[in-house]
Design an enzyme around this catalytic site. Structure first.
Site, mmCIF file in Angstrom:
data_model
loop_
_atom_site.group_PDB
_atom_site.id
_atom_site.type_symbol
_atom_site.label_atom_id
_atom_site.label_comp_id
_atom_site.label_asym_id
_atom_site.label_seq_id
_atom_site.Cartn_x
_atom_site.Cartn_y
_atom_site.Cartn_z
ATOM 1 N N ARG A 41 0.807 -1.226 0.000
ATOM 2 C CA ARG A 41 0.000 0.000 0.000
ATOM 3 C C ARG A 41 0.833 1.266 0.000
ATOM 4 O O ARG A 41 1.835 1.364 0.703
ATOM 5 C CB ARG A 41 -0.881 0.042 1.238
ATOM 6 C CG ARG A 41 -2.006 -0.860 1.100
ATOM 7 C CD ARG A 41 -3.325 -0.363 1.471
ATOM 8 N NE ARG A 41 -4.070 -1.547 1.848
ATOM 9 C CZ ARG A 41 -4.525 -2.435 0.977
ATOM 10 N NH1 ARG A 41 -4.372 -2.241 -0.333
ATOM 11 N NH2 ARG A 41 -5.145 -3.510 1.378
ATOM 12 N N SER B 117 -1.362 -4.112 11.401
ATOM 13 C CA SER B 117 -1.218 -3.342 10.168
ATOM 14 C C SER B 117 -2.317 -2.294 10.066
ATOM 15 O O SER B 117 -2.279 -1.437 9.193
ATOM 16 C CB SER B 117 -1.262 -4.272 8.947
ATOM 17 O OG SER B 117 -2.518 -4.908 8.882
ATOM 18 N N GLN C 167 -7.050 -4.061 15.081
ATOM 19 C CA GLN C 167 -6.828 -5.497 14.874
ATOM 20 C C GLN C 167 -6.581 -6.198 16.213
ATOM 21 O O GLN C 167 -5.819 -5.705 17.034
ATOM 22 C CB GLN C 167 -5.590 -5.724 14.001
ATOM 23 C CG GLN C 167 -5.898 -6.005 12.563
ATOM 24 C CD GLN C 167 -4.638 -6.020 11.706
ATOM 25 O OE1 GLN C 167 -3.532 -6.243 12.193
ATOM 26 N NE2 GLN C 167 -4.813 -5.754 10.434
ATOM 27 N N SER D 240 -12.360 -3.684 29.709
ATOM 28 C CA SER D 240 -13.484 -4.431 30.280
ATOM 29 C C SER D 240 -13.198 -5.933 30.319
ATOM 30 O O SER D 240 -12.723 -6.519 29.347
ATOM 31 C CB SER D 240 -14.753 -4.181 29.457
ATOM 32 O OG SER D 240 -15.786 -5.051 29.893
ATOM 33 N N LYS E 5 -25.150 4.326 31.087
ATOM 34 C CA LYS E 5 -26.262 3.654 31.767
ATOM 35 C C LYS E 5 -27.540 4.507 31.768
ATOM 36 O O LYS E 5 -28.643 3.983 31.639
ATOM 37 C CB LYS E 5 -25.869 3.302 33.208
ATOM 38 C CG LYS E 5 -24.790 2.221 33.288
ATOM 39 C CD LYS E 5 -24.523 1.822 34.736
ATOM 40 C CE LYS E 5 -23.332 0.887 34.809
ATOM 41 N NZ LYS E 5 -23.094 0.373 36.152
ATOM 42 N N ASN F 38 -28.143 -1.263 33.123
ATOM 43 C CA ASN F 38 -26.843 -1.839 32.731
ATOM 44 C C ASN F 38 -27.005 -3.116 31.901
ATOM 45 O O ASN F 38 -26.026 -3.743 31.529
ATOM 46 C CB ASN F 38 -25.963 -2.111 33.963
ATOM 47 C CG ASN F 38 -26.385 -3.361 34.700
ATOM 48 O OD1 ASN F 38 -27.559 -3.730 34.666
ATOM 49 N ND2 ASN F 38 -25.453 -4.015 35.365
ATOM 50 N N ASP G 8 -26.946 -4.323 38.892
ATOM 51 C CA ASP G 8 -25.935 -3.895 39.875
ATOM 52 C C ASP G 8 -26.440 -4.030 41.311
ATOM 53 O O ASP G 8 -25.755 -4.563 42.176
ATOM 54 C CB ASP G 8 -25.543 -2.427 39.639
ATOM 55 C CG ASP G 8 -24.634 -2.273 38.426
ATOM 56 O OD1 ASP G 8 -23.942 -3.239 38.076
ATOM 57 O OD2 ASP G 8 -24.632 -1.174 37.825
ATOM 58 N N GLN H 269 -23.361 -9.698 38.874
ATOM 59 C CA GLN H 269 -24.075 -8.913 37.853
ATOM 60 C C GLN H 269 -23.899 -9.537 36.461
ATOM 61 O O GLN H 269 -24.820 -9.536 35.651
ATOM 62 C CB GLN H 269 -23.736 -7.412 37.893
ATOM 63 C CG GLN H 269 -22.282 -7.018 37.725
ATOM 64 C CD GLN H 269 -21.880 -6.913 36.276
ATOM 65 O OE1 GLN H 269 -22.722 -6.718 35.411
ATOM 66 N NE2 GLN H 269 -20.596 -7.068 36.000
HETATM 67 P P1 NAP Z 1 -18.681 7.536 41.399
HETATM 68 O O1 NAP Z 1 -20.060 7.643 40.868
HETATM 69 O O2 NAP Z 1 -17.597 8.336 40.791
HETATM 70 O O3 NAP Z 1 -18.748 7.914 42.990
HETATM 71 C C1 NAP Z 1 -17.601 7.942 43.737
HETATM 72 C C2 NAP Z 1 -17.953 8.191 45.221
HETATM 73 O O4 NAP Z 1 -16.753 8.109 45.945
HETATM 74 C C3 NAP Z 1 -18.537 9.566 45.503
HETATM 75 O O5 NAP Z 1 -19.464 9.465 46.555
HETATM 76 C C4 NAP Z 1 -17.318 10.375 45.924
HETATM 77 O O6 NAP Z 1 -17.604 11.408 46.853
HETATM 78 C C5 NAP Z 1 -16.508 9.330 46.643
HETATM 79 N N1 NAP Z 1 -15.094 9.631 46.613
HETATM 80 C C6 NAP Z 1 -14.284 9.604 45.521
HETATM 81 N N2 NAP Z 1 -13.033 9.906 45.892
HETATM 82 C C7 NAP Z 1 -13.045 10.134 47.224
HETATM 83 C C8 NAP Z 1 -12.061 10.475 48.171
HETATM 84 N N3 NAP Z 1 -10.783 10.649 47.810
HETATM 85 N N4 NAP Z 1 -12.423 10.612 49.433
HETATM 86 C C9 NAP Z 1 -13.695 10.447 49.829
HETATM 87 N N5 NAP Z 1 -14.696 10.118 48.981
HETATM 88 C C10 NAP Z 1 -14.368 9.949 47.682
HETATM 89 O O7 NAP Z 1 -18.194 6.026 41.387
HETATM 90 P P2 NAP Z 1 -19.099 4.698 41.350
HETATM 91 O O8 NAP Z 1 -19.457 4.394 39.966
HETATM 92 O O9 NAP Z 1 -20.161 4.839 42.374
HETATM 93 O O10 NAP Z 1 -18.035 3.596 41.791
HETATM 94 C C11 NAP Z 1 -17.524 3.542 43.111
HETATM 95 C C12 NAP Z 1 -16.616 2.343 43.252
HETATM 96 O O11 NAP Z 1 -17.379 1.159 43.144
HETATM 97 C C13 NAP Z 1 -15.580 2.230 42.113
HETATM 98 O O12 NAP Z 1 -14.434 2.918 42.436
HETATM 99 C C14 NAP Z 1 -15.361 0.746 41.967
HETATM 100 O O13 NAP Z 1 -14.239 0.352 42.697
HETATM 101 C C15 NAP Z 1 -16.585 0.133 42.585
HETATM 102 N N6 NAP Z 1 -17.401 -0.604 41.575
HETATM 103 C C16 NAP Z 1 -17.613 -1.929 41.804
HETATM 104 C C17 NAP Z 1 -18.370 -2.667 40.933
HETATM 105 C C18 NAP Z 1 -18.566 -4.133 41.193
HETATM 106 O O14 NAP Z 1 -19.241 -4.797 40.394
HETATM 107 N N7 NAP Z 1 -18.024 -4.663 42.260
HETATM 108 C C19 NAP Z 1 -18.950 -2.057 39.820
HETATM 109 C C20 NAP Z 1 -18.723 -0.698 39.608
HETATM 110 C C21 NAP Z 1 -17.954 0.009 40.506
HETATM 111 P P3 NAP Z 1 -18.054 12.876 46.376
HETATM 112 O O15 NAP Z 1 -19.542 12.803 46.172
HETATM 113 O O16 NAP Z 1 -17.661 13.739 47.520
HETATM 114 O O17 NAP Z 1 -17.292 13.164 45.123
#
Ligand code: NAP
Length: 522
Positions: free
Chosen positions: A86, A221, A225, A257, A313, A336, A351, A493
């Site tokens: 190419r 390439s 891929q 993922s 979502k 989800n 979830d 989930q």
């Molecule tokens: P998210 O919507 O971004 O919410 C994060 C939450 O954590 C908020 O309440 C935030 O507080 C708080 N936060 C973040 N950083 C912080 C810090 N340094 N100190 C204190 N609070 C803090 O996230 P999410 O989607 O809910 O996910 C949360 C966690 O769930 C992920 O990190 C992941 O590990 C876990 N998860 C697990 C599964 C599973 O299937 N097991 C699936 C998805 C996620 P503020 O409101 O103050 O910002």
């Protein structure tokens, strides 16, 4: 030439590109070594790794190969060889003139290449009969008029058509698959880039002549891929057929993922003719809607189900329509899991049920027993919201503790529960603690949201699944608490999605093993 078989919807399906025609759609390994000796070694390695054919990208070779060099390169090849050279205007690396480029292809044909790939703007009349792939490339995007381009390729005297465009979204992959259905001649049609992944994986379902894969990461390439190993092990290339049912995960990013590995392993274990593909959709409802409209308009895809992850979502709920979603998905405001049924789309949220299931199994209780429990939820984001909605559905008493108190209060108003700042957790009277912030998640695995486990707490569930055992869980275990890892929620989930789509019990242990193996690799 190629024989015809039938697709899932009964259409004739062309395949094969050689006189031997010994196999269905070929897994073609594209070779990009920069010297002929390495490319020859890679030809052997590709055949050993399961490639049915190789594409020698002669434009990558330095110096420009002459007739003698090409004869040595192609002598006694074990698998079919496509010779491609190419120019940069079509995504290639060839450094010489146009006449030199065409000479390289002519020499390759004389040296025994099974096919030569000649671009559609090069007259094919004087090329070896029966051994030409006429190719069209758009390196900037996906033209609107794929149908007329397909008709033009069909009208050329070449034996095989090839069409490659750049995917803006996975809907362009679906458009490429439609080209496979529309063309009368054996055809390769694909959408390049990560968003086009489905066109590469589903090529076999739609009886393409072949799909391209790389020998190893970094040797691609073209963008998007997969490696030969990923095609054979991750997406189960060898078992795909025209009757394969299709599933996928929508997200951005989506490359990280684990869902394709989990669901494809589950399909293998259950002996289902199904495949699960990644679908990269950029943030924004418009992008989501464009893909879903393209999917719904093509029932011949045999698409049965979709996992939906961040940031789509809420868009999934809006698209499916609240009336077609389970009550808690509506309340949570997020879907989800989408199931494509003959009577339309159905939206679910697995979830919250996954989290509740993980806790209840660990505690040996039924969900209804949660009504007698007081739970502390740390965090007020998306996961906390789903879990709080589930807990309140079962009438548990809940207190939400969050860094941003106003956010905890908003959740409290919506689901009739208590709200407080993070510091107040030390005085909680809750017996069960659910952690829903990213504190302690890979790579910051030494972080912990609490200095000590509050004295009343007897059970700690950490939603974090990477690592499976967080600092918080270690601390809780030392304090004598029962602990539940986010891995259980993550597996639950996926299990719930599998069951919603297939109506069969999921091979849970296989799915769990995949998650743990992947996490151990990271
Ligand atoms: P998210 O919507 O971004 O919410 C994060 C939450 O954590 C908020 O309440 C935030 O507080 C708080 N936060 C973040 N950083 C912080 C810090 N340094 N100190 C204190 N609070 C803090 O996230 P999410 O989607 O809910 O996910 C949360 C966690 O769930 C992920 O990190 C992941 O590990 C876990 N998860 C697990 C599964 C599973 O299937 N097991 C699936 C998805 C996620 P503020 O409101 O103050 O910002």
């Amino acid at each position: 030439m190629g024989q015809a078989r039938r697709t899932g919807d009964g259409r004739a399906c062309h395949r094969g590109m050689t006189t031997s025609d010994r196999k269905a759609t070929r897994l073609i390994c594209s070779l990009t070594a920069s010297d002929a000796k390495s490319m020859r070694a890679d030809m052997l390695a590709a055949a050993k790794a399961g490639a049915d054919a190789v594409e020698c990208r002669l434009d990558y070779l330095r110096p420009i190969p002459d007739a003698v060099a090409l004869k040595a390169l192609l002598a006694g090849h074990r698998v079919d060889v496509i010779a491609t050279c190419r120019a940069p205007r079509q995504g290639g690396q060839f450094a010489g003139s146009e006449s030199q480029r065409l000479d390289v292809l002519r020499h390759a044909a004389k040296a025994g290449a099974t096919f030569v790939d000649v671009e559609d703007d090069v007259p094919v009349a004087d090329w070896p009969k029966g051994r030409v792939i006429c190719s069209f490339h758009d390196m900037a995007g996906r033209p609107d008029d794929l149908g007329s381009i397909a008709r033009r390729l069909d009208a050329s005297p070449a034996e095989v058509n090839k069409l490659a465009v750049v995917a803006g979204g996975p809907e362009d992959a679906l458009a490429a698959l439609e080209v496979l259905r529309a063309c009368r001649k054996p055809t390769i049609a694909l959408a390049m880039g990560e968003a086009g992944a489905a066109s590469r994986i589903l090529a076999r379902k739609f009886c393409a002549v072949g799909t391209f894969a790389s020998l190893h990461p970094g040797a691609e390439s073209a963008a998007g891929q997969f490696t030969l190993q990923e095609m054979r092990e991750l997406v189960r290339w060898d078992s795909l057929s025209p009757a394969t049912s299709v599933y996928g995960v929508i997200g951005c990013p989506v490359a990280h993922s684990m869902s394709p590995a989990i669901h494809n392993a589950a399909f293998t274990a259950a002996g289902l003719d199904a495949v699960y593909v990644p679908l990269l959709i950029q943030p924004g409802e418009g992008h989501f809607r464009r893909f879903m409209d393209a999917l719904v308009a093509r029932p011949w895809l045999d698409w049965r189900g979709l996992s939906v992850t961040i940031p789509h979502k809420e868009n999934a709920l809006a698209y499916v329509g609240a009336g077609n979603c389970d009550g808690l998905a509506r309340q949570i405001g997020a879907v989800n899991t989408i199931t494509l049924r003959p009577d339309g789309l159905r939206g679910d949220n697995t979830d919250y049920s996954a989290a509740l299931e993980a806790m209840c199994v660990a505690m040996g209780i039924r969900r209804e027993a949660l009504a007698a429990s007081h739970l502390a939820v740390l965090g007020a984001g998306g996961v906390a919201r789903a879990i709080v909605a589930g807990l309140r559905h079962y009438r548990a008493e809940v207190t939400v503790y969050n860094r941003t108190v106003a956010r905890a209060e908003a959740l409290g108003r919506e689901f009739a529960c208590h709200a407080a700042g993070l510091a107040d957790i030390a005085n909680t009277t809750a017996e069960i603690l659910i952690h829903c912030t990213p504190i302690g998640m890979h790579p910051k695995v030494d972080a912990c949201p609490l200095a000590t486990i509050p004295p009343q707490v007897k059970v700690v569930f950490d939603a974090i699944y990477n690592p499976p055992r967080t600092r918080l869980l270690e601390m809780a275990e030392t304090a004598g608490c029962k602990t539940v890892s986010g891995v259980e929620m993550f597996v639950n989930q996926a299990v719930a999605q599998y069951q919603a789509w297939t109506g069969r019990p999921a091979p849970r242990q296989v799915m769990r093993d995949v998650v743990l193996a992947r996490l151990a690799d990271r």
